[in-house]
Motif scaffolding. Structure first.
Motif, mmCIF file in Angstrom:
data_model
loop_
_atom_site.group_PDB
_atom_site.id
_atom_site.type_symbol
_atom_site.label_atom_id
_atom_site.label_comp_id
_atom_site.label_asym_id
_atom_site.label_seq_id
_atom_site.Cartn_x
_atom_site.Cartn_y
_atom_site.Cartn_z
ATOM 1 N N ASP A 1 0.996 -1.216 5.246
ATOM 2 C CA ASP A 1 -0.267 -1.833 5.646
ATOM 3 C C ASP A 1 -1.382 -0.808 5.829
ATOM 4 N N LYS A 2 -1.033 0.457 5.910
ATOM 5 C CA LYS A 2 -2.030 1.504 6.133
ATOM 6 C C LYS A 2 -1.757 2.641 5.160
ATOM 7 N N PRO B 1 -2.889 -8.692 0.199
ATOM 8 C CA PRO B 1 -1.681 -8.580 -0.621
ATOM 9 C C PRO B 1 -1.707 -9.469 -1.854
ATOM 10 N N GLY B 2 -1.427 -8.852 -2.990
ATOM 11 C CA GLY B 2 -1.364 -9.574 -4.246
ATOM 12 C C GLY B 2 -2.694 -9.961 -4.836
ATOM 13 N N LEU C 1 0.819 -1.205 0.000
ATOM 14 C CA LEU C 1 0.000 0.000 0.000
ATOM 15 C C LEU C 1 0.858 1.263 0.000
ATOM 16 N N ASP C 2 2.122 1.118 0.305
ATOM 17 C CA ASP C 2 3.048 2.254 0.342
ATOM 18 C C ASP C 2 3.656 2.449 -1.042
ATOM 19 N N PRO C 3 3.349 3.537 -1.738
ATOM 20 C CA PRO C 3 3.881 3.709 -3.100
ATOM 21 C C PRO C 3 5.384 3.904 -3.151
ATOM 22 N N GLY D 1 1.745 -1.276 -9.846
ATOM 23 C CA GLY D 1 1.265 -0.616 -8.647
ATOM 24 C C GLY D 1 0.838 0.813 -8.888
ATOM 25 N N ARG D 2 1.254 1.400 -9.982
ATOM 26 C CA ARG D 2 0.841 2.762 -10.294
ATOM 27 C C ARG D 2 -0.664 2.829 -10.516
#
Length: 511
Positions: free
Chosen positions: A192-193, A207-208, A59-61, A69-70
């Motif tokens: 995670d947040k 995840p995934g 979740l962290d770019p 993920g973009r």
């Protein structure tokens, strides 16, 4: 898979480059689709399901490794700057920008922006995000690579920030389109947040597999078109196609071009992927590839129009003999396209004493069919060629380090910075890294282009680079691929960034 500069990014974006994945925020454009199917257009406040063969790993770019993920990050986060439809720098979290001197730029920040968790976005936020990347370790190295020569950010006041580089950087504003602003309050657990400033907040994450989103009314780019959305990972293309047919998926991304052709009854958007499909020619593996006649013969063996039709199902354009495409700084319309002349190719191979040469092609599974087409053309002119499929991690090592295979099929992705500086494989390399193109003048020009701030002079440097690569047949030029998005026609509009990422908040009904 877009894949550009192959530090982290190109590496793990290779998983996407066949079907693509793109960059962060900017001015927005709607791509209208037919609404003739039963049930009518999607209503405001609806839920949208966006499916992709792979989704973000975090979740962290700043930590996410995959370029796919973009597609998640652009819904939840914003960068300081973006691109408009023409590829020009456009406002995002910064509304104005200027150069103060060769090493400093100043940005005026958008007022009244808040994070999903309630914190205010201001200049100190930018300072914290830049420091997190410049001072961070391996976990943020992928995103840090986009910063280039950035040394620090300094708050002038709450709405003004200055960013300093160690050397002049002509693409610094481009770089700032790729750095998402994360709420410093969640730095410790941002994997995670999520807390960004985008039009959606995260309500669930497996995840995934999936990311659950709901509209954030406090976003500066909020709309009422979409109330909630799911970003769904569906690795199997057949399963994804079935879900699309069943109406369980609204937008599908990552399907191959041939599969897209089979789904013609749905809406298809195919913007440029911002990359060039090529084969690198590794003379360290096969010394005869150092002979310009052999490299020219390989290029003459390829029918690029057929390659686009057969390998990309028409979703792309034949390369005219340069990496960059029209609209990019340094694109040279005067460069003569590479022809298709198999008889001449055979003659050149004979002159070079390279008849019966064996040139296998290494690639990943996502490019298998395209590489096999190239191998077929090479076999037709007397070169023995087979495709060797490598696991992604192995192929990344092949591209970034040392190859044991003479030809490498990949995509030189440059969509992120929209600039030749992203394509590092043909620039200067450290001693332990294999050269993809051994030309001192090209390397010299690449280095000059990396610090030249005058746009006219810089365009001339890039055009000279392109001419050298073309004259020397430094790579096997193939095509400029498109991305392929397939959507239900009930979507009257599919919103996109100027760099071809879907913006879910702009999807829906146009009235």
């Amino acid at each position: 898979m877009p894949f550009a500069h192959l530090s982290r990014r190109d590496a793990l974006r290779l998983a996407l480059l066949a079907g693509g994945g793109l960059i962060s925020g900017g001015a927005l454009a709607g791509c209208k689709a037919d609404t003739s199917t039963a049930g009518g257009a999607i209503k405001p406040g609806a839920k949208i399901v966006f499916a992709s063969t792979t989704i973000t790993n975090s979740l962290d770019p700043h930590i996410a490794l995959s370029n796919v993920g973009r597609s998640y990050a652009v819904q939840v986060y914003d960068a300081l700057l973006g691109y408009d439809d023409a590829g020009a720098i456009a406002p995002a979290l910064a509304t104005a920008w200027k150069r103060v001197d060769e090493l400093t730029v100043e940005l005026t920040l958008r007022d009244g922006v808040t994070f999903h968790d309630g914190g205010a976005f201001d200049a100190e936020t930018v300072v914290a995000n830049i420091a997190r990347l410049t001072d961070g370790g391996a976990e943020v190295s992928a995103t840090k690579s986009f910063l280039g020569a950035v040394a620090k950010a300094t708050a002038v006041d709450a709405r003004t920030v200055r960013i300093t580089t160690t050397t002049p950087d002509p693409v610094l504003f481009n770089r700032l389109t790729r750095i998402d602003m994360v709420d410093p309050a969640v730095f410790g657990n941002a994997g995670d947040k999520a807390s960004g400033t985008g039009p959606f907040r995260v309500t669930g994450y497996t995840p995934g597999q999936r990311v659950e989103l709901e509209a954030f009314a406090g976003s500066w780019r909020a709309t009422d078109r979409v109330a909630s959305a799911t970003i769904q990972g569906i690795p199997d293309a057949g399963t994804m196609a079935s879900a699309l047919r069943a109406g369980e998926v609204d937008i599908a991304f990552g399907l191959g071009a041939t599969q897209a052709e089979q789904l013609r009854k749905f809406g298809i958007l195919h913007p440029s992927a911002g990359s060039a499909a090529i084969c690198s020619l590794i003379s360290d593996v096969e010394p005869k590839l150092a002979d310009p006649r052999v490299r020219e013969a390989l290029n003459l063996a390829i029918n690029r129009d057929e390659f686009v039709d057969a390998g990309l199902a028409g979703y792309g354009k034949p390369s005219n003999g340069q990496l960059l495409q029209e609209g990019m700084l340094g694109y040279d319309p005067s460069i003569t396209p590479v022809g298709f002349d198999p008889d001449r190719a055979r003659t050149l191979l004979k002159e070079a004493g390279a008849e019966g040469l064996r040139l296998n092609i290494a690639t990943t599974a996502i490019f298998k069919s395209q590489a096999e087409i190239v191998a077929g053309y090479l076999n037709a002119v007397g070169i023995e060629s087979e495709v060797e499929i490598q696991e992604l991690s192995l192929f990344i090592g092949t591209l970034l380090g040392t190859s044991r295979t003479p030809l490498l099929y990949w995509q030189t992705d440059y969509f992120d910075l929209r600039d030749i500086i992203s394509v590092t494989r043909f620039g200067p390399q450290p001693p332990q890294v294999q050269s993809h193109f051994d030309n001192e003048r090209y390397v010299e020009l690449y280095q000059q282009a990396g610090t030249e701030l005058d746009e006219t002079r810089r365009a001339g440097l890039i055009q000279e680079m392109a001419q050298i690569l073309r004259d020397e047949y430094g790579v096997l030029f193939l095509a400029w691929p498109d991305l392929v998005y397939i959507h239900n026609k009930r979507l009257a509009e599919v919103g996109m960034t100027g760099n071809s990422l879907v913006r879910l908040e702009l999807c829906g009904k146009t009235e």
